[in-house]
Scaffold this motif. Structure first.
Motif, PDB file in Angstrom:
ATOM      1  N   GLU A  61       7.071   5.216   6.781  1.00  0.00           N
ATOM      2  CA  GLU A  61       9.002   6.300   6.721  1.00  0.00           C
ATOM      3  C   GLU A  61       9.686   5.484   6.130  1.00  0.00           C
ATOM      4  N   ASP A  62      10.085   4.323   6.829  1.00  0.00           N
ATOM      5  CA  ASP A  62      11.099   3.459   6.286  1.00  0.00           C
ATOM      6  C   ASP A  62      11.654   3.782   5.020  1.00  0.00           C
ATOM      7  N   LYS A  63       9.890   2.885   5.269  1.00  0.00           N
ATOM      8  CA  LYS A  63      10.146   1.976   3.517  1.00  0.00           C
ATOM      9  C   LYS A  63       9.637   3.848   1.980  1.00  0.00           C
ATOM     10  N   HIS A  64      10.049   5.378   2.541  1.00  0.00           N
ATOM     11  CA  HIS A  64      10.413   5.767   1.616  1.00  0.00           C
ATOM     12  C   HIS A  64      11.465   5.630   1.854  1.00  0.00           C
ATOM     13  N   GLY A  65      11.879   6.167   3.077  1.00  0.00           N
ATOM     14  CA  GLY A  65      13.099   5.606   2.718  1.00  0.00           C
ATOM     15  C   GLY A  65      14.087   4.718   2.006  1.00  0.00           C
ATOM     16  N   MET A 133       3.210  16.038  -2.387  1.00  0.00           N
ATOM     17  CA  MET A 133       3.217  14.702  -2.775  1.00  0.00           C
ATOM     18  C   MET A 133       2.387  15.393  -3.707  1.00  0.00           C
ATOM     19  N   VAL A 134       1.427  16.047  -4.019  1.00  0.00           N
ATOM     20  CA  VAL A 134       0.301  15.530  -5.264  1.00  0.00           C
ATOM     21  C   VAL A 134       0.385  16.648  -5.938  1.00  0.00           C
ATOM     22  N   LEU A 135       0.976  17.045  -5.526  1.00  0.00           N
ATOM     23  CA  LEU A 135       2.028  18.314  -6.753  1.00  0.00           C
ATOM     24  C   LEU A 135       3.014  17.619  -7.544  1.00  0.00           C
ATOM     25  N   LEU A 136       3.496  16.624  -6.772  1.00  0.00           N
ATOM     26  CA  LEU A 136       4.715  16.011  -7.448  1.00  0.00           C
ATOM     27  C   LEU A 136       3.844  15.118  -8.264  1.00  0.00           C
ATOM     28  N   ILE A 153       4.199   6.930  -2.684  1.00  0.00           N
ATOM     29  CA  ILE A 153       4.407   8.212  -1.059  1.00  0.00           C
ATOM     30  C   ILE A 153       3.428   8.961  -0.593  1.00  0.00           C
ATOM     31  N   SER A 154       2.492   9.681  -2.101  1.00  0.00           N
ATOM     32  CA  SER A 154       1.434  10.076  -2.261  1.00  0.00           C
ATOM     33  C   SER A 154       0.074   9.892  -1.269  1.00  0.00           C
ATOM     34  N   GLY A 155       0.184   8.219  -1.778  1.00  0.00           N
ATOM     35  CA  GLY A 155      -1.141   7.525  -0.608  1.00  0.00           C
ATOM     36  C   GLY A 155      -1.173   7.401   0.267  1.00  0.00           C
ATOM     37  N   ASP A 249      -8.996   4.885   9.901  1.00  0.00           N
ATOM     38  CA  ASP A 249      -8.631   4.233  10.408  1.00  0.00           C
ATOM     39  C   ASP A 249      -7.382   3.691   9.474  1.00  0.00           C
ATOM     40  N   ALA A 250      -7.073   5.503   8.822  1.00  0.00           N
ATOM     41  CA  ALA A 250      -6.110   4.954   7.548  1.00  0.00           C
ATOM     42  C   ALA A 250      -4.803   4.140   7.666  1.00  0.00           C
ATOM     43  N   LEU A 251      -4.691   3.951   9.209  1.00  0.00           N
ATOM     44  CA  LEU A 251      -3.392   2.858   9.049  1.00  0.00           C
ATOM     45  C   LEU A 251      -3.749   2.105  10.549  1.00  0.00           C
ATOM     46  N   GLY A 252      -4.538   1.279   9.761  1.00  0.00           N
ATOM     47  CA  GLY A 252      -5.158   0.818  10.216  1.00  0.00           C
ATOM     48  C   GLY A 252      -4.670  -1.148  10.231  1.00  0.00           C
ATOM     49  N   GLY A 253      -4.343  -0.667   8.777  1.00  0.00           N
ATOM     50  CA  GLY A 253      -3.416  -2.493   8.376  1.00  0.00           C
ATOM     51  C   GLY A 253      -2.247  -2.085   7.928  1.00  0.00           C
ATOM     52  N   ALA A 254      -1.696  -2.957   7.415  1.00  0.00           N
ATOM     53  CA  ALA A 254      -0.043  -3.236   7.329  1.00  0.00           C
ATOM     54  C   ALA A 254       0.399  -2.289   6.028  1.00  0.00           C
ATOM     55  N   PRO A 255       2.480  -2.202   6.353  1.00  0.00           N
ATOM     56  CA  PRO A 255       2.351  -1.005   4.976  1.00  0.00           C
ATOM     57  C   PRO A 255       2.063  -1.948   3.656  1.00  0.00           C
TER      58      PRO A 255
END
Length: 262
Positions: A61-65, A133-136, A153-155, A249-255
């Protein structure tokens, strides 16, 4: 004819409206980044295994900002103050949804129930974020200025939603099922009302910046209220179901690194 595509093209095509849109988005994402960082730091000892995923959620989320601020810089624009009536995160907090900021500022460990509340609240808000985000992506995934950003961001939002499903299912199996369902329902009903109010406020600001005629502004407001009526009647149910996600485990790695250009 009004459509999501034509509306967003109009907003993106005008510097003032694009500036406000990106400023609101950047502020909301940065707030989410701070919240997740504080939750990760305060996770109770029995749930420390979740801390790396919560940290990853906040880092995304910081990255999205940063992405939204980069989109502004790419056009030679600076962020503008966010009107309080468009602050989705703080309006949810005022309704008692999620973990209050004053609680997160303390150096006191959260409880197991607090983590259940955090994940249930996130499951609801990430549903909205993923759908938006899917819409965008469907309309602007190939846009030369914002396409790459909205795809990334959608991913990430899909990963966040998968993570919430997976962790809530684990907690339900551990005996938290009733609490999860109650918090999901409360969060969903509050979220759809806040989303309506924020949407009306954002469109009112956009209408003034873009000088929309009164009939157009009225039609958009009626559409927003119509969406709310549907969601209040039945649509909110999509926000409270839990299912095993396709992404495990979608958040199991590094951003991934941030990209502010398409």
């Amino acid at each position: 004819m009004l459509s999501a595509r034509s509306l967003f093209q109009e907003i993106v095509g005008h510097d003032d409206s694009f500036q406000l849109f990106c400023s609101i988005a950047a502020s909301g994402e940065s707030q989410g980044g701070w919240e997740n960082a504080r939750i990760a730091a305060l996770v109770p000892d029995g749930m420390r295994h979740l801390a790396p995923k919560i940290t990853r959620h906040g880092a995304d989320e910081d990255k999205h900002g940063r992405i939204f601020r980069a989109l502004l810089r790419n056009r030679g624009l600076a962020p503008v103050p966010v009107p309080p009536e468009t602050d989705y995160t703080m309006l949810l907090e005022r309704r008692g949804i999620g973990l209050a900021h004053d609680r997160l500022r303390r150096e006191q460990a959260l409880s197991e129930r607090d983590i259940v509340v955090y994940l249930a609240h996130s499951r609801v808000t990430e549903q909205r974020a993923s759908e938006q985000m899917v819409l965008l992506v469907n309309h602007f995934g190939d846009h030369p200025e914002i396409g790459r950003a909205v795809r990334q961001i959608s991913g990430d939002e899909d990963n966040h939603l998968a993570y919430c499903h997976e962790e809530l299912l684990r907690l339900a199996r551990a005996g938290h099922g009733r609490t999860i369902q109650r918090v999901l329902r409360e969060s969903a009903l509050a979220e759809i009302a806040v989303y309506r109010d924020v949407s009306l406020a954002v469109m009112a600001h956009m209408g003034r910046l873009l000088r929309w005629p009164a009939p157009k502004a009225a039609a958009l407001a009626a559409g927003i209220r119509g969406v709310y009526a549907y969601e209040r009647f039945a649509g909110w149910h999509r926000m409270v179901g839990l299912r095993p996600p396709e992404r495990r485990d979608a958040l199991g790695g590094a951003p991934a690194a941030a990209h502010g250009r398409a």
